[in-house]
Design an enzyme around this catalytic site. Structure first.
Site, PDB file in Angstrom:
ATOM      1  N   LYS A  73       0.808  -1.229   0.000  1.00  0.00           N
ATOM      2  CA  LYS A  73       0.000   0.000   0.000  1.00  0.00           C
ATOM      3  C   LYS A  73       0.838   1.276   0.000  1.00  0.00           C
ATOM      4  O   LYS A  73       0.423   2.298  -0.508  1.00  0.00           O
ATOM      5  CB  LYS A  73      -0.949  -0.001   1.199  1.00  0.00           C
ATOM      6  CG  LYS A  73      -2.117  -0.946   1.030  1.00  0.00           C
ATOM      7  CD  LYS A  73      -3.207  -0.672   2.065  1.00  0.00           C
ATOM      8  CE  LYS A  73      -4.481  -1.422   1.746  1.00  0.00           C
ATOM      9  NZ  LYS A  73      -4.358  -2.873   2.020  1.00  0.00           N
ATOM     10  N   GLU A 103     -10.003   7.457   4.063  1.00  0.00           N
ATOM     11  CA  GLU A 103     -10.759   6.686   5.033  1.00  0.00           C
ATOM     12  C   GLU A 103     -10.074   5.340   5.188  1.00  0.00           C
ATOM     13  O   GLU A 103      -9.302   4.914   4.333  1.00  0.00           O
ATOM     14  CB  GLU A 103     -12.202   6.466   4.578  1.00  0.00           C
ATOM     15  CG  GLU A 103     -12.365   5.420   3.487  1.00  0.00           C
ATOM     16  CD  GLU A 103     -12.000   5.926   2.110  1.00  0.00           C
ATOM     17  OE1 GLU A 103     -12.086   7.145   1.894  1.00  0.00           O
ATOM     18  OE2 GLU A 103     -11.609   5.110   1.253  1.00  0.00           O
ATOM     19  N   SER A 105       1.723  -9.850  -0.749  1.00  0.00           N
ATOM     20  CA  SER A 105       1.393  -8.419  -0.679  1.00  0.00           C
ATOM     21  C   SER A 105       1.733  -7.765   0.653  1.00  0.00           C
ATOM     22  O   SER A 105       1.943  -6.552   0.712  1.00  0.00           O
ATOM     23  CB  SER A 105      -0.082  -8.220  -0.998  1.00  0.00           C
ATOM     24  OG  SER A 105      -0.897  -9.021  -0.153  1.00  0.00           O
TER      25      SER A 105
HETATM   26  C1  LIG Z   1      -5.143  -3.896   1.549  1.00  0.00           C
HETATM   27  C2  LIG Z   1      -4.388  -5.151   1.302  1.00  0.00           C
HETATM   28  C3  LIG Z   1      -4.752  -6.041   0.254  1.00  0.00           C
HETATM   29  C4  LIG Z   1      -5.955  -5.861  -0.615  1.00  0.00           C
HETATM   30  O1  LIG Z   1      -5.935  -4.743  -1.419  1.00  0.00           O
HETATM   31  P1  LIG Z   1      -5.660  -4.800  -2.987  1.00  0.00           P
HETATM   32  O2  LIG Z   1      -5.966  -3.424  -3.429  1.00  0.00           O
HETATM   33  O3  LIG Z   1      -6.560  -5.821  -3.587  1.00  0.00           O
HETATM   34  O4  LIG Z   1      -4.233  -5.156  -3.177  1.00  0.00           O
HETATM   35  C5  LIG Z   1      -3.960  -7.156   0.035  1.00  0.00           C
HETATM   36  N1  LIG Z   1      -2.896  -7.430   0.817  1.00  0.00           N
HETATM   37  C6  LIG Z   1      -2.533  -6.611   1.833  1.00  0.00           C
HETATM   38  C7  LIG Z   1      -1.343  -6.984   2.653  1.00  0.00           C
HETATM   39  C8  LIG Z   1      -3.259  -5.453   2.112  1.00  0.00           C
HETATM   40  O5  LIG Z   1      -2.894  -4.657   3.132  1.00  0.00           O
END
Ligand SMILES: *Cc1c(COP(=O)(O)O)cnc(C)c1O
Length: 409
Positions: free
Chosen positions: A99, A121, A391
Site C-alpha cells: 500500500k 478513510e 502483498s
Molecule cells: C489492503 C491489502 C490487500 C488488498 O488490497 P488490494 O488493493 O486488492 O491489493 C492485500 N494485501 C494486503 C497486505 C493489504 O494490506
C-alpha cells in the site's frame, strides 16, 4: 532500477472516458466532477514528467526499501511436489505491505498540485497507516476518517496513525464502519477541494483513480519481471495474487500483460464458502454478484435482487469488499486474467504452512494467494514456475489467526 522504467508507457486503457471496456467510468455527483477533472489533468502532466518518476523512484529506493526481493520458496515447493514457487516480497516494503507504493505516489502528486492536506478513510486501518506514513514523510497534513466501530476493533492502528501525526476522526453515523467513513472523507474533500486531496487506497473508485493506483503499483511487476529473468532465466508460468480492490494484483499483472505464456491468476476471498453466501468472491457467484455501480465506478458488485449492497465476509479485512477494480473485470472478460477464490480455512492453511516451511508470516490477504497455490502447484510439472505476490506481512493478523485457530481446534 533506472527511474525511466517507472514511467508508464502508453497503454490504451482506460480510454479518455475512464473506461475499461464496459467497466470503470465516473459515476459521481456533479459536485465531485471538478475535483476529479483537476486530479486527471495534474496526473496527466506528472505522467509525462521524468522528474516526477525520478523522485518517486528515489523514495522507493531510499525509503520503502525497493526493489523488494524475490525469494525462492524451496521447502514449500518440495512439500507440494509440483511447480517451483517464488515469492515477490512486498511484505518487506516499509510499513509492511504494497500500500505504501500508492500512498507515496499520490502524496508526491499532492505536492505537485500545490495542496497541503490529505484526507482518506480506512476500515481495518492498513490504508490509513500507509497514508499517514507518506504524509509524515512529505510533511502534509493528514486526516483519516474511520468508523467508530472500526476504531474500537483496530486500536493499535488508530494509535499508529496518531503517532505518525495524522488526525483520526471517528465517524458515528450509519453502521459506523468503512462505508460511512468513505462518505465523510468525500464530504470533506468536496468542501475543501482547494487545499485537499482524497487519497484512495486501491484500484477502485471513479476515473482517474483506478489508473493512477495501477500506475503506482506497477513497480511490483516491473521489478518482478527483471528479477525473474535474472534469477531463473525465464518468465514464470503463472503469477498468483490476492484481489481485494485489486491494487497489488494489477500492479504485478500489468507488466506481464503482453507475455501470453504467463497465466495471471487473481484470488478473491471465498470466506466461509461460496454456497454459504458469506464471502467476497465478486466473480464467483452470479446469484449475488453482477455488474453495477458502487462508489463511483462500474464493475462487479455483490448485491441483492433489489440492488442493495450485500454483506460480505472474509477473515482478512483487506479482501472484504463488495466490489472489485474495473480493470480486473475487463481482463477477465477478455480472458487475459483468470479469477478464483480461496476460503478462510484454505487461507489459514496457507498462512501456517508458509510460516512453518519458509519462516515467513504472510498477511491474511496474501495467504489467500498461497492457499490457492497449495492446490495449483501439485498439478503443474516440476520445471514450471509460479510467482506469488506476497502483498504484506502478517503481524497485524496474529490476533485474528489466534482466535480462528482456537475456534477450529
Ligand atoms: C489492503 C491489502 C490487500 C488488498 O488490497 P488490494 O488493493 O486488492 O491489493 C492485500 N494485501 C494486503 C497486505 C493489504 O494490506
Amino acid at each position: 532500477m533506472p527511474a525511466k522504467n517507472l514511467s508508464p508507457q502508453d497503454y490504451p486503457l482506460p480510454n479518455a472516458r475512464g473506461r475499461f471496456g464496459p467497466y470503470g467510468g465516473k459515476f459521481v455527483p456533479e459536485t465531485l466532477m471538478p475535483a476529479l477533472a483537476e486530479l486527471e489533468s495534474a496526473y496527466a502532466a506528472a505522467k509525462k514528467d521524468p522528474l516526477f518518476w525520478a523522485e518517486l523512484d528515489e523514495l522507493f529506493r531510499t525509503y520503502v526499501g525497493r526493489p523488494t526481493p524475490i525469494t525462492y520458496a524451496r521447502r514449500l515447493s518440495e512439500h507440494l511436489g509440483g511447480a517451483q514457487i517464488y515469492l515477490k516480497r512486498e511484505d518487506l516494503a516499509h510499513s509492511g505491505a504494497h500500500k505504501i507504493n500508492n500512498a507515496l505516489g499520490q502524496a508526491l502528486l499532492v505536492k505537485r498540485m500545490g495542496k497541503q492536506r490529505i484526507v482518506a478513510e480506512t476500515g481495518a486501518g492498513q490504508h490509513g497507516v500507509a497514508t499517514a506514513t507518506a504524509a509524515a514523510l512529505l510533511g502534509i497534513e493528514c486526516v483519516i476518517y474511520m468508523g467508530t466501530v472500526d476504531m474500537t476493533r483496530q486500536r493499535p492502528n488508530v494509535f499508529r496513525m496518531k503517532l505518525l501525526g495524522a488526525e483520526v476522526r471517528g465517524v458515528d453515523s450509519g453502521s459506523k464502519t468503512l462505508k460511512d467513513a468513505i462518505n465523510e472523507a468525500i464530504r470533506d474533500w468536496v468542501t475543501n477541494v482547494e487545499t485537499t486531496h482524497y487519497l484512495l487506497g486501491s484500484a477502485l473508485g471513479p476515473h482517474p483513480y483506478p489508473m493512477i493506483v495501477r500506475d503506482f503499483q506497477r513497480v511490483i511487476g516491473l521489478e518482478a519481471r527483471e528479477q525473474m529473468l535474472a534469477q531463473t532465466g525465464r518468465l514464470p508460468d503463472a503469477i498468483v495474487a490476492c484481489v481485494g480492490g485489486g491494487s497489488n494484483a494489477i500492479g504485478i499483472f500489468h507488466p506481464f500483460l503482453d507475455d501470453d505464456s504467463v497465466r495471471l491468476i487473481g484470488v478473491e476471498a471465498g470466506g466461509m464458502g461460496i454456497e454459504t453466501g458469506k464471502h467476497a468472491a465478486r466473480f464467483a457467484d452470479p446469484s449475488i454478484s453482477r455488474v453495477g455501480v458502487l462508489q463511483g465506478v462500474k464493475s462487479y458488485v455483490m448485491q441483492d435482487k433489489h440492488g442493495q449492497i450485500a454483506l460480505t465476509h472474509s477473515i482478512s479485512a483487506g479482501l472484504d469488499y463488495a466490489s472489485v477494480g474495473p480493470e480486473h473485470a475487463w481482463l477477465r472478460d477478455i480472458g487475459r486474467a483468470e479469477y478464483t477464490y480461496c476460503t478462510d480455512e484454505q487461507a489459514l492453511e496457507g498462512f501456517q504452512l508458509l510460516a512453518h516451511l519458509e519462516g515467513i508470516i504472510p498477511a491474511l490477504e496474501s495467504a489467500h494467494a498461497i492457499g490457492h497455490v497449495l492446490q495449483l502447484a501439485p498439478t503443474m510439472p516440476k520445471e514450471s514456475i509460479i510467482l506469488i505476490n506476497l502483498s504484506g506481512r502478517g503481524d497485524k493478523d496474529l490476533d485474528t489467526v489466534m482466535n480462528a485457530l482456537g475456534t477450529l481446534a
